[in-house]
Design an enzyme around this catalytic site. Structure first.
Site, PDB file in Angstrom:
ATOM      1  N   ASP A 123       0.882  -1.180   0.000  1.00 63.01           N
ATOM      2  CA  ASP A 123       0.000   0.000   0.000  1.00 63.01           C
ATOM      3  C   ASP A 123       0.916   1.226   0.000  1.00 63.01           C
ATOM      4  O   ASP A 123       1.421   1.628   1.042  1.00 63.01           O
ATOM      5  CB  ASP A 123      -0.882  -0.011   1.252  1.00 63.01           C
ATOM      6  CG  ASP A 123      -1.820   1.186   1.301  1.00 63.01           C
ATOM      7  OD1 ASP A 123      -2.269   1.626   0.227  1.00 63.01           O
ATOM      8  OD2 ASP A 123      -2.101   1.678   2.404  1.00 63.01           O
ATOM      9  N   ASP A 164      -2.693   0.673   7.132  1.00 68.16           N
ATOM     10  CA  ASP A 164      -1.880   0.588   5.913  1.00 68.16           C
ATOM     11  C   ASP A 164      -1.336  -0.827   5.711  1.00 68.16           C
ATOM     12  O   ASP A 164      -1.216  -1.296   4.580  1.00 68.16           O
ATOM     13  CB  ASP A 164      -0.722   1.589   5.974  1.00 68.16           C
ATOM     14  CG  ASP A 164      -1.224   2.977   6.314  1.00 68.16           C
ATOM     15  OD1 ASP A 164      -1.420   3.774   5.394  1.00 68.16           O
ATOM     16  OD2 ASP A 164      -1.460   3.246   7.508  1.00 68.16           O
ATOM     17  N   GLU A 223      -2.285  -1.449  -4.919  1.00 70.20           N
ATOM     18  CA  GLU A 223      -3.525  -0.738  -5.213  1.00 70.20           C
ATOM     19  C   GLU A 223      -3.281   0.229  -6.371  1.00 70.20           C
ATOM     20  O   GLU A 223      -2.272   0.925  -6.403  1.00 70.20           O
ATOM     21  CB  GLU A 223      -3.985   0.029  -3.976  1.00 70.20           C
ATOM     22  CG  GLU A 223      -5.446   0.402  -4.031  1.00 70.20           C
ATOM     23  CD  GLU A 223      -5.940   0.986  -2.696  1.00 70.20           C
ATOM     24  OE1 GLU A 223      -6.059   2.209  -2.643  1.00 70.20           O
ATOM     25  OE2 GLU A 223      -6.203   0.214  -1.751  1.00 70.20           O
TER      26      GLU A 223
END
Lengths: 167, 167
Positions: free
Chosen positions: A7, A141, A68
């Site tokens: 992330d 996170d 992502e």
């Protein structure tokens, strides 16, 4: 198959490594965040992310990376710094010759919870359930990074190549 | 002082190295582009930029890096990929412990031509004149990178630190 989920972010960069056996449950091997103190110069933060990811890959030996996708920006300054961190993650993938796959936030939420607009809490709980953990993964996170890895394990069962980062 | 100027981009990344003696004219030591064939996967492009910049720094031994600041995006997709390349340039700077300075396109144009909205041709011509070259530097991206280096040499005469990349 081992999957490293990332992330990306320059302040905090989450990571998580899962092992997906052909049979049996997915196992969480490692998770955490690469965090630099506030006011650390941006180049140093990126170097820290680069060095830490290199160490994680050498230690945990993932077969691929899942990340992502950044496809819109709510805040241009944050967006630029996330893209800069993303550049470093893509570079690390190429350096270790690992394929890298990208999923939109919506795809990740939908695959994990069945709902494209799930909130942080629901996401953390689904990650916990998927891995049969006693507690949710903290901080957010790290849990988000593990979610990206889990979602790739789901898609890759169907021989996913459309999410591979190409151009 | 030696300055490496970089014009980041994932398709083509321009670079140029100038030597600025305490007395006498600025000398162009090196310039060119790091270019990857069309359809090269993005992670490989970033690795190529990373490796090439490492080689250039080892060979030309600059004291600092100057780069064009990204502060707005006309096209979100191009903007993200420029930011990804920028992330790699900032990383390389930190890896070699080189300070990195950023100037907006407007600051670069104004310092070079006296006019914040100069066109590509005017910019190339001013770079040529500044370095007393017979011909303009080609392609555009290499000339733009050299322009970033020249502008830093102008600002650094005044002990510029406000353009250093920090957070």
């Amino acid at each position: 198959m081992r999957i490293l989920g990332v992330d990306p972010g320059t302040g905090i960069c989450g990571f998580g490594v899962i092992s997906v056996p052909k049979k049996g449950p997915t196992i969480l091997l490692d998770s955490g965040v690469i965090a630099t103190p506030p006011h650390t110069p941006l180049p140093e933060r990126l170097l820290d992310i680069f060095n830490s990811l290199n160490d994680i890959i050498r230690e945990d030996k993932p077969d691929c990376i899942s990340i992502e996708k950044l496809f819109f920006m709510q805040n241009i300054t944050t967006g630029i710094s996330v893209a800069e961190a993303r550049g470093v993650v893509l570079l690390v993938a190429a350096k270790h010759d690992l394929p890298i796959f990208e999923y939109s936030p919506n795809e990740i939420k939908k695959a994990m919870t069945g709902y494209g607009h799930a909130d942080k809490k629901q996401m953390q709980e689904m990650v916990r359930l998927h891995l049969k953990l006693d507690d949710i993964i903290k901080p957010d996170d790290a849990s988000d990074a593990v979610a990206a890895a889990i979602v790739h394990s789901m898609f890759s069962r169907n021989g996913d190549i459309e999410h591979e980062t190409r151009y």
